[in-house]
Design a protein around this motif. Structure first.
Motif, PDB file in Angstrom:
ATOM      1  N   ALA A 101      37.568  -8.148  38.910  1.00 19.06           N
ATOM      2  CA  ALA A 101      37.376  -6.976  37.767  1.00 19.06           C
ATOM      3  C   ALA A 101      37.765  -7.390  36.292  1.00 19.06           C
ATOM      4  CB  ALA A 101      38.192  -5.696  38.210  1.00 19.06           C
ATOM      5  N   ALA A 102      38.764  -8.360  36.209  1.00 25.59           N
ATOM      6  CA  ALA A 102      38.747  -8.810  34.919  1.00 25.59           C
ATOM      7  C   ALA A 102      37.743  -9.692  34.360  1.00 25.59           C
ATOM      8  CB  ALA A 102      40.316  -9.549  34.781  1.00 25.59           C
ATOM      9  N   LEU A 103      37.364 -10.529  35.417  1.00 28.80           N
ATOM     10  CA  LEU A 103      36.277 -11.432  35.103  1.00 28.80           C
ATOM     11  C   LEU A 103      34.985 -10.522  34.610  1.00 28.80           C
ATOM     12  CD1 LEU A 103      36.321 -14.338  37.423  1.00 28.80           C
ATOM     13  CD2 LEU A 103      36.673 -14.539  34.958  1.00 28.80           C
ATOM     14  N   ASN A 104      34.467  -9.677  35.329  1.00 28.52           N
ATOM     15  CA  ASN A 104      33.664  -8.672  35.213  1.00 28.52           C
ATOM     16  C   ASN A 104      33.704  -8.049  33.956  1.00 28.52           C
ATOM     17  OD1 ASN A 104      32.123  -9.082  37.271  1.00 28.52           O
ATOM     18  ND2 ASN A 104      33.099  -7.595  38.660  1.00 28.52           N
ATOM     19  N   ALA A 105      35.024  -7.533  33.536  1.00 23.61           N
ATOM     20  CA  ALA A 105      35.270  -6.837  32.022  1.00 23.61           C
ATOM     21  C   ALA A 105      35.003  -8.074  31.002  1.00 23.61           C
ATOM     22  CB  ALA A 105      36.417  -6.352  32.087  1.00 23.61           C
ATOM     23  N   PHE A 106      35.524  -9.464  30.999  1.00 24.83           N
ATOM     24  CA  PHE A 106      35.263 -10.290  30.273  1.00 24.83           C
ATOM     25  C   PHE A 106      33.623 -10.611  29.989  1.00 24.83           C
ATOM     26  CE2 PHE A 106      34.104 -14.678  29.476  1.00 24.83           C
ATOM     27  CZ  PHE A 106      34.851 -15.047  28.273  1.00 24.83           C
ATOM     28  N   LYS A 166      23.104 -24.839  21.083  1.00 26.50           N
ATOM     29  CA  LYS A 166      23.132 -23.324  20.231  1.00 26.50           C
ATOM     30  C   LYS A 166      24.651 -23.263  19.875  1.00 26.50           C
ATOM     31  CE  LYS A 166      19.309 -20.930  22.128  1.00 26.50           C
ATOM     32  NZ  LYS A 166      19.074 -19.581  22.855  1.00 26.50           N
ATOM     33  N   HIS A 167      24.882 -22.957  18.670  1.00 25.02           N
ATOM     34  CA  HIS A 167      26.386 -22.337  18.361  1.00 25.02           C
ATOM     35  C   HIS A 167      26.368 -21.326  17.581  1.00 25.02           C
ATOM     36  CE1 HIS A 167      27.361 -26.685  19.366  1.00 25.02           C
ATOM     37  NE2 HIS A 167      26.375 -27.107  18.503  1.00 25.02           N
ATOM     38  N   ARG A 168      27.176 -20.600  17.753  1.00 23.01           N
ATOM     39  CA  ARG A 168      27.466 -19.466  17.055  1.00 23.01           C
ATOM     40  C   ARG A 168      28.826 -19.104  16.589  1.00 23.01           C
ATOM     41  NH1 ARG A 168      22.375 -17.472  16.113  1.00 23.01           N
ATOM     42  NH2 ARG A 168      21.012 -17.530  18.117  1.00 23.01           N
ATOM     43  N   ASP A 169      29.093 -18.633  15.358  1.00 18.01           N
ATOM     44  CA  ASP A 169      30.630 -18.445  14.990  1.00 18.01           C
ATOM     45  C   ASP A 169      30.697 -16.800  15.363  1.00 18.01           C
ATOM     46  OD1 ASP A 169      31.382 -21.127  13.836  1.00 18.01           O
ATOM     47  OD2 ASP A 169      30.230 -20.431  12.191  1.00 18.01           O
ATOM     48  N   HIS A 170      31.924 -16.726  15.859  1.00 24.40           N
ATOM     49  CA  HIS A 170      32.258 -15.120  16.323  1.00 24.40           C
ATOM     50  C   HIS A 170      33.393 -14.684  15.350  1.00 24.40           C
ATOM     51  CE1 HIS A 170      29.403 -15.248  19.732  1.00 24.40           C
ATOM     52  NE2 HIS A 170      30.169 -16.360  20.125  1.00 24.40           N
ATOM     53  N   ASP A 171      33.350 -13.489  15.062  1.00 24.91           N
ATOM     54  CA  ASP A 171      34.394 -12.912  14.412  1.00 24.91           C
ATOM     55  C   ASP A 171      35.791 -13.304  15.071  1.00 24.91           C
ATOM     56  OD1 ASP A 171      36.309 -10.154  14.512  1.00 24.91           O
ATOM     57  OD2 ASP A 171      35.279 -10.546  12.623  1.00 24.91           O
ATOM     58  N   SER A 172      36.687 -13.652  14.365  1.00 24.50           N
ATOM     59  CA  SER A 172      37.891 -14.123  14.733  1.00 24.50           C
ATOM     60  C   SER A 172      38.664 -12.987  15.667  1.00 24.50           C
ATOM     61  CB  SER A 172      38.950 -14.644  13.702  1.00 24.50           C
ATOM     62  OG  SER A 172      39.015 -13.619  12.819  1.00 24.50           O
ATOM     63  N   LYS A 173      38.469 -11.727  15.625  1.00 23.95           N
ATOM     64  CA  LYS A 173      39.298 -10.650  16.227  1.00 23.95           C
ATOM     65  C   LYS A 173      38.537 -10.723  17.582  1.00 23.95           C
ATOM     66  CE  LYS A 173      40.009  -5.848  16.526  1.00 23.95           C
ATOM     67  NZ  LYS A 173      39.816  -4.539  15.697  1.00 23.95           N
ATOM     68  N   GLU A 174      37.071 -10.908  17.708  1.00 23.12           N
ATOM     69  CA  GLU A 174      36.470 -10.836  18.933  1.00 23.12           C
ATOM     70  C   GLU A 174      36.909 -12.244  19.654  1.00 23.12           C
ATOM     71  OE1 GLU A 174      32.472 -10.886  17.424  1.00 23.12           O
ATOM     72  OE2 GLU A 174      32.268  -8.809  17.437  1.00 23.12           O
ATOM     73  N   TYR A 175      37.008 -13.273  19.141  1.00 18.82           N
ATOM     74  CA  TYR A 175      37.279 -14.571  19.667  1.00 18.82           C
ATOM     75  C   TYR A 175      38.613 -14.473  20.345  1.00 18.82           C
ATOM     76  CZ  TYR A 175      38.275 -19.461  19.800  1.00 18.82           C
ATOM     77  OH  TYR A 175      38.869 -20.844  20.149  1.00 18.82           O
ATOM     78  N   ARG A 176      39.581 -13.850  19.489  1.00 14.42           N
ATOM     79  CA  ARG A 176      41.012 -13.866  20.018  1.00 14.42           C
ATOM     80  C   ARG A 176      40.911 -12.753  21.228  1.00 14.42           C
ATOM     81  NH1 ARG A 176      42.238 -13.359  14.692  1.00 14.42           N
ATOM     82  NH2 ARG A 176      42.507 -10.948  14.928  1.00 14.42           N
ATOM     83  N   SER A 177      40.128 -11.753  21.281  1.00 17.73           N
ATOM     84  CA  SER A 177      40.086 -10.938  22.222  1.00 17.73           C
ATOM     85  C   SER A 177      39.674 -11.572  23.531  1.00 17.73           C
ATOM     86  CB  SER A 177      39.202  -9.674  21.947  1.00 17.73           C
ATOM     87  OG  SER A 177      38.932  -8.860  23.210  1.00 17.73           O
ATOM     88  N   LEU A 178      38.611 -12.440  23.444  1.00 18.13           N
ATOM     89  CA  LEU A 178      37.968 -13.153  24.859  1.00 18.13           C
ATOM     90  C   LEU A 178      39.164 -14.040  25.241  1.00 18.13           C
ATOM     91  CD1 LEU A 178      34.317 -13.721  23.361  1.00 18.13           C
ATOM     92  CD2 LEU A 178      35.041 -12.227  25.225  1.00 18.13           C
ATOM     93  N   LEU A 179      39.584 -14.856  24.230  1.00 18.17           N
ATOM     94  CA  LEU A 179      40.844 -15.668  24.493  1.00 18.17           C
ATOM     95  C   LEU A 179      41.975 -15.162  25.415  1.00 18.17           C
ATOM     96  CD1 LEU A 179      40.822 -18.386  21.744  1.00 18.17           C
ATOM     97  CD2 LEU A 179      39.977 -18.536  23.941  1.00 18.17           C
ATOM     98  N   THR A 180      42.289 -13.891  24.656  1.00 19.24           N
ATOM     99  CA  THR A 180      43.538 -13.230  25.407  1.00 19.24           C
ATOM    100  C   THR A 180      43.095 -12.696  26.938  1.00 19.24           C
ATOM    101  OG1 THR A 180      44.268 -12.168  23.362  1.00 19.24           O
ATOM    102  CG2 THR A 180      44.608 -10.929  25.304  1.00 19.24           C
ATOM    103  N   ARG A 181      41.881 -12.204  27.177  1.00 24.12           N
ATOM    104  CA  ARG A 181      41.346 -11.951  28.431  1.00 24.12           C
ATOM    105  C   ARG A 181      41.449 -13.184  29.372  1.00 24.12           C
ATOM    106  NH1 ARG A 181      38.130  -7.160  29.360  1.00 24.12           N
ATOM    107  NH2 ARG A 181      38.096  -5.837  27.620  1.00 24.12           N
ATOM    108  N   LEU A 182      41.004 -14.476  28.764  1.00 26.84           N
ATOM    109  CA  LEU A 182      40.802 -15.573  29.587  1.00 26.84           C
ATOM    110  C   LEU A 182      42.246 -16.032  30.145  1.00 26.84           C
ATOM    111  CD1 LEU A 182      37.908 -17.542  28.017  1.00 26.84           C
ATOM    112  CD2 LEU A 182      37.973 -16.322  30.335  1.00 26.84           C
ATOM    113  N   ASN A 183      43.193 -15.936  28.931  1.00 24.27           N
ATOM    114  CA  ASN A 183      44.666 -16.175  29.306  1.00 24.27           C
ATOM    115  C   ASN A 183      45.051 -15.435  30.363  1.00 24.27           C
ATOM    116  OD1 ASN A 183      44.369 -18.531  27.633  1.00 24.27           O
ATOM    117  ND2 ASN A 183      45.226 -17.207  25.991  1.00 24.27           N
ATOM    118  N   ARG A 184      44.675 -14.039  30.329  1.00 21.34           N
ATOM    119  CA  ARG A 184      45.518 -13.300  31.244  1.00 21.34           C
ATOM    120  C   ARG A 184      44.824 -13.429  32.821  1.00 21.34           C
ATOM    121  NH1 ARG A 184      43.915  -8.305  29.237  1.00 21.34           N
ATOM    122  NH2 ARG A 184      45.595  -8.511  27.740  1.00 21.34           N
ATOM    123  N   ILE A 185      43.964 -14.048  32.673  1.00 22.38           N
ATOM    124  CA  ILE A 185      42.839 -14.164  33.847  1.00 22.38           C
ATOM    125  C   ILE A 185      43.438 -15.596  34.547  1.00 22.38           C
ATOM    126  CG2 ILE A 185      40.835 -14.816  34.817  1.00 22.38           C
ATOM    127  CD1 ILE A 185      39.552 -12.778  33.018  1.00 22.38           C
TER     128      ILE A 185
END
Length: 129
Positions: free
Chosen positions: A87-92, A39-58
């Motif tokens: 808490a950050a992982l839960n928010a992610f 399964k592959h899904r393209d995500h909106d680049s803004k959403e994608y960047r937000s997720l990556l930002t959270r992961l980088n912070r974690i």
């Protein structure tokens, strides 16, 4: 068992199922689902960047905790930081789950793939452990 893949990361090449794709240009990949299909899904680049930002912070927080352990810092301070990571992982998870429901689940239901609801229920059960 389904594994969620972020940033185009698929399993090691020798572990990849035959039909695993080249993730170049994709914002998300779910490899190895129960049906054997990818399964592959393209995500909106803004959403994608937000997720990556959270992961980088974690990731930075985890490195910080590792440094605290290596420096033999006070246990309560380390535990406090680990709580912040949890808490950050839960928010992610909440953000990713919401995006998944609004895009993938809605799309699959519209396409008549009602089994996605069972999959969602299982994911929520796992997250609530």
């Amino acid at each position: 068992m389904e594994e969620n893949r972020i940033d185009g990361i698929c399993p090691e090449e020798n572990d990849m199922p035959e039909n695993c794709c080249d993730m170049t240009g994709h914002a998300g990949c779910c490899c190895g689902n129960d049906t054997g299909k990818m399964k592959h899904r393209d995500h909106d680049s803004k959403e994608y960047r937000s997720l990556l930002t959270r992961l980088n912070r974690i990731e930075g927080q985890v490195r910080g905790v590792k440094g605290m352990v290596e420096d033999d810092r006070y246990c309560v301070d380390i535990l406090t930081q680990v709580g912040a990571i949890q808490a950050a992982l839960n928010a992610f998870n909440k953000e990713l789950l919401a995006q998944h429901i609004h895009s993938c689940v809605v799309e699959d239901i519209r396409d008549g793939k009602d089994e996605v609801v069972d999959e969602l229920v299982e994911v929520v059960k796992k997250l609530m452990k």
